[in-house]
Enzyme design. Structure first.
Site, PDB file in Angstrom:
ATOM      1  N   ARG A  63       0.808  -1.222   0.000  1.00  0.00           N
ATOM      2  CA  ARG A  63       0.000   0.000   0.000  1.00  0.00           C
ATOM      3  C   ARG A  63       0.844   1.276   0.000  1.00  0.00           C
ATOM      4  O   ARG A  63       0.482   2.263  -0.642  1.00  0.00           O
ATOM      5  CB  ARG A  63      -0.860   0.034   1.259  1.00  0.00           C
ATOM      6  CG  ARG A  63      -2.203  -0.608   1.083  1.00  0.00           C
ATOM      7  CD  ARG A  63      -2.990  -0.583   2.382  1.00  0.00           C
ATOM      8  NE  ARG A  63      -3.826  -1.779   2.458  1.00  0.00           N
ATOM      9  CZ  ARG A  63      -4.973  -1.912   1.832  1.00  0.00           C
ATOM     10  NH1 ARG A  63      -5.468  -0.912   1.130  1.00  0.00           N
ATOM     11  NH2 ARG A  63      -5.673  -3.021   1.902  1.00  0.00           N
ATOM     12  N   ASP A 199       6.626 -23.307   5.663  1.00  0.00           N
ATOM     13  CA  ASP A 199       6.916 -23.453   7.085  1.00  0.00           C
ATOM     14  C   ASP A 199       8.416 -23.230   7.163  1.00  0.00           C
ATOM     15  O   ASP A 199       9.190 -24.076   6.708  1.00  0.00           O
ATOM     16  CB  ASP A 199       6.558 -24.860   7.571  1.00  0.00           C
ATOM     17  CG  ASP A 199       6.818 -24.995   9.060  1.00  0.00           C
ATOM     18  OD1 ASP A 199       7.883 -24.530   9.529  1.00  0.00           O
ATOM     19  OD2 ASP A 199       5.966 -25.555   9.757  1.00  0.00           O
ATOM     20  N   HIS A 200       8.826 -22.077   7.704  1.00  0.00           N
ATOM     21  CA  HIS A 200      10.241 -21.724   7.546  1.00  0.00           C
ATOM     22  C   HIS A 200      11.169 -22.703   8.281  1.00  0.00           C
ATOM     23  O   HIS A 200      12.359 -22.734   8.023  1.00  0.00           O
ATOM     24  CB  HIS A 200      10.502 -20.266   7.936  1.00  0.00           C
ATOM     25  CG  HIS A 200      10.647 -20.028   9.410  1.00  0.00           C
ATOM     26  ND1 HIS A 200       9.585 -19.908  10.245  1.00  0.00           N
ATOM     27  CD2 HIS A 200      11.746 -19.903  10.188  1.00  0.00           C
ATOM     28  CE1 HIS A 200      10.016 -19.712  11.485  1.00  0.00           C
ATOM     29  NE2 HIS A 200      11.330 -19.699  11.481  1.00  0.00           N
ATOM     30  N   LYS A 204      15.397 -24.680   7.266  1.00  0.00           N
ATOM     31  CA  LYS A 204      16.629 -24.751   8.056  1.00  0.00           C
ATOM     32  C   LYS A 204      17.441 -25.966   7.637  1.00  0.00           C
ATOM     33  O   LYS A 204      16.917 -27.081   7.566  1.00  0.00           O
ATOM     34  CB  LYS A 204      16.284 -24.843   9.555  1.00  0.00           C
ATOM     35  CG  LYS A 204      15.618 -23.589  10.104  1.00  0.00           C
ATOM     36  CD  LYS A 204      15.362 -23.731  11.592  1.00  0.00           C
ATOM     37  CE  LYS A 204      14.452 -22.636  12.112  1.00  0.00           C
ATOM     38  NZ  LYS A 204      15.069 -21.310  12.228  1.00  0.00           N
ATOM     39  N   HIS A 262       5.590 -25.736  13.044  1.00  0.00           N
ATOM     40  CA  HIS A 262       7.017 -26.051  13.131  1.00  0.00           C
ATOM     41  C   HIS A 262       7.296 -27.349  13.888  1.00  0.00           C
ATOM     42  O   HIS A 262       8.071 -28.193  13.449  1.00  0.00           O
ATOM     43  CB  HIS A 262       7.783 -24.927  13.836  1.00  0.00           C
ATOM     44  CG  HIS A 262       7.543 -23.573  13.245  1.00  0.00           C
ATOM     45  ND1 HIS A 262       7.345 -23.382  11.898  1.00  0.00           N
ATOM     46  CD2 HIS A 262       7.472 -22.344  13.809  1.00  0.00           C
ATOM     47  CE1 HIS A 262       7.169 -22.089  11.679  1.00  0.00           C
ATOM     48  NE2 HIS A 262       7.236 -21.450  12.815  1.00  0.00           N
TER      49      HIS A 262
HETATM   50  C1  BG6 Z   1       7.670 -17.955  13.965  1.00  0.00           C
HETATM   51  C2  BG6 Z   1       6.797 -17.607  15.133  1.00  0.00           C
HETATM   52  O1  BG6 Z   1       6.973 -18.762  13.049  1.00  0.00           O
HETATM   53  O2  BG6 Z   1       8.808 -18.659  14.423  1.00  0.00           O
HETATM   54  C3  BG6 Z   1       7.554 -16.797  16.157  1.00  0.00           C
HETATM   55  O3  BG6 Z   1       5.666 -16.878  14.684  1.00  0.00           O
HETATM   56  C4  BG6 Z   1       8.842 -17.483  16.545  1.00  0.00           C
HETATM   57  O4  BG6 Z   1       6.752 -16.543  17.299  1.00  0.00           O
HETATM   58  C5  BG6 Z   1       9.619 -17.911  15.309  1.00  0.00           C
HETATM   59  O5  BG6 Z   1       9.602 -16.584  17.318  1.00  0.00           O
HETATM   60  C6  BG6 Z   1      10.792 -18.776  15.687  1.00  0.00           C
HETATM   61  O6  BG6 Z   1      11.563 -18.992  14.555  1.00  0.00           O
HETATM   62  P1  BG6 Z   1      13.116 -19.288  14.661  1.00  0.00           P
HETATM   63  O7  BG6 Z   1      13.528 -19.544  13.258  1.00  0.00           O
HETATM   64  O8  BG6 Z   1      13.737 -18.071  15.274  1.00  0.00           O
HETATM   65  O9  BG6 Z   1      13.240 -20.481  15.557  1.00  0.00           O
END
Ligand code: BG6
Length: 513
Positions: A63, A199-200, A204, A262
């Site tokens: 935006r 899902d990040h 890793k 996660h």
């Molecule tokens: C995120 C959460 O998905 O993952 C956060 O929303 C959390 O609350 C974070 O802090 C943790 O990620 P990482 O990669 O720092 O372990």
């Protein structure tokens, strides 16, 4: 005990990576935090590693009104702040040149017509070939609407060999019903194979390494089962509080924020059967089977198998930190949990009756993510007459972060005339062998979207099964307000009930390194 590699590491089964195919990346939420902290630095790292094609363009959209030049300036400035490695000026210039920006109201169909024109222009200027990746780094309430407008503008239609993909950030849904609805809405404009749910944790390296460790080595699989494993502990502990995300967190809580996504991914990779290949759906089928085999948690079980906690004020490094309820945008009587501990069972032949204990929380004493496999104890018989009071069980720990590696704890004889046992820790640290490359955790995920490899992404069934597991807990917790919140001080390992959960089974949490 760390044994450095004698020779430089060799990537034994390296599949030679090629630059991704020509494409344009559309970044919704371009002025937001994720773009500047993770995505742009990750794109830089990909460019520096030779993983981006020359025929590449990034169109930022949000935006905020900004010119192309302002956007470039901002992104490159932020890059210097968030990129951990040294910047190569040539690569930075390359990336700067590929950036463009458009501001627009995402509720307005006209914005998407302009986006189509911008992408057609990028195709002409950069040769991006009509391949578009739409990255939705926006609040979840906008996912469905953006997808729908992309569809209406014809931008998700794949024609003439070009591909179109939608990348969706978490959280995917708020509960099972909303996740199903979101799946339906997005699938109305794109096929499952075009949808990449992020899902990040799967980005890793050490999480991906669980697969390599388990399946590329002959010695672990034979003992990776109920015959040898006593129980498994999966911990994702954070030292930070909710920081500036109180508004979001009040709607989420630790179960939604960390467990359903996660932690279930860590559980699935740890417990899954070997896939017959690394083809995306083979791996995802096995992951989803694990979650499907989780013994359903009944409302009655919730009282015995699930613990929730909320942090109180406490002292961290001699400084007082506030209670969750005193954080910005948090209600002073908030019932939201910042800590969860769960006991789960996987009812299949490999894992029946082996408890999996999961634990996550904010404001815990140490930042650590790890999977600890606790093996069964050796029979006591041989050492009954010795000074050995208590034989420790062997533990294999997969350290996900921050000190990525693997360690094995076992017993050894302490030198001397008397038979005395001491604990030994054999430790492999990732960086000793493979070095450290600057990484945000998003490199692999972005690259995989571009090459069309969805192995590390969540398929719709996986998301829904995950929600299905936690729903009874969410229901019971929302029906019964927590009476003892806050119930753990900042900088402690969570509420006493979490310790009791394991103590009742004759076990304790592994809190050491
Ligand atoms: C995120 C959460 O998905 O993952 C956060 O929303 C959390 O609350 C974070 O802090 C943790 O990620 P990482 O990669 O720092 O372990």
């Amino acid at each position: 005990m760390t044994t450095p590699a004698a020779a430089p590491p060799q990537a034994q089964t390296q599949s030679r990576r090629q630059p991704a195919p020509p494409c344009a990346l559309v970044l919704f939420g371009a002025s937001g935090d994720l773009a500047k902290r993770k995505l742009i630095p990750a794109l830089y790292n990909l460019a520096a590693g030779g993983y981006l094609p020359d025929e590449f363009a990034i169109v930022g959209i949000s935006r905020s009104p900004m010119s192309d030049d302002d956007f470039r300036q901002k992104m490159i400035q932020d890059l210097a702040t968030f990129e951990t490695g040294a910047l190569d000026p040539q690569r930075v210039e390359w990336l700067r040149g590929r950036l463009s920006y458009m501001s627009g109201d995402l509720d307005d169909a006209a914005t998407f017509d302009r986006l189509r024109e911008a992408l057609e222009a990028a195709d002409k200027q950069w040769g991006t070939g009509g391949n578009y990746l739409f990255y939705l780094a926006v609040p979840p309430s906008q996912f469905a609407a953006i997808a729908e407008r992309l569809g209406a503008a014809g931008l998700t239609r794949e024609e003439g060999g070009a591909w179109r993909r939608i990348v969706i950030e978490k959280p995917f849904g708020h509960d099972l019903d909303s996740a199903r609805e979101l799946n339906r809405d997005i699938r109305a404009v794109a096929e499952e194979r075009q949808i990449y749910r992020i899902d990040h944790y799967l980005g890793k390296e050490t999480v991906q390494n669980i697969l390599a460790f388990r399946f590329a080595n002959g010695i672990f699989e034979p003992i990776w089962n109920r015959g040898y494993v006593d129980h498994v502990q999966i911990t994702v502990a954070e030292t930070v509080g909710v920081e500036s995300r109180g508004g979001y967190y009040e709607e989420a809580g630790a179960l939604r924020d960390m467990v359903q996504n996660h932690m279930f991914q860590l559980l699935a990779l740890t417990a899954m059967e070997p896939p017959i290949s690394f083809a995306p759906d083979e791996v995802r089928d096995e992951r989803v089977k694990v979650l499907r085999s989780v013994r359903p948690i009944t409302p009655e079980d919730v009282l015995h198998q699930a613990v929730r906690g909320q942090y109180d004020a406490g002292t961290v490094n001699d400084k007082t930190v506030p209670a969750y309820r005193a954080e910005t945008h948090v209600s002073p009587s908030s019932p939201v949990e910042t800590f969860v501990a769960l006991k789960m069972y996987i009812d299949n032949w490999r894992w029946a009756d082996v408890p999996f204990y999961l634990r996550t929380g904010k404001r815990l004493p140490r930042r650590v993510s790890e999977v600890a496999i606790h093996f069964k104890r050796a029979p006591h018989m041989l050492f009954r007459e010795t000074a050995v009071e208590h034989l420790e069980a062997n533990t294999l720990v997969l350290h996900i972060q921050p000190d990525e590696g693997i360690s094995l704890k076992f017993e050894g004889k302490v030198p001397g005339p008397v038979m005395r046992l001491g604990h030994v820790r054999m430790h492999f640290e990732y960086s000793d062998y493979f070095g450290r490359t600057p990484e945000t955790g998003y490199e692999t995920l972005l690259y995989d979207c571009m090459i069309g490899d969805s192995t590390l992404f969540q398929r719709s069934d996986l998301v829904e099964v995950g929600w299905g597991i936690v729903m009874p807990i969410l229901d019971v917790w929302s029906a019964l307000a927590p009476r003892s919140f806050p119930n753990y001080a900042a900088n402690t390992w969570g509420p006493k009930a979490a310790d009791d959960l394991l103590q009742a089974d004759g076990r304790r949490w592994k809190n050491d390194g």
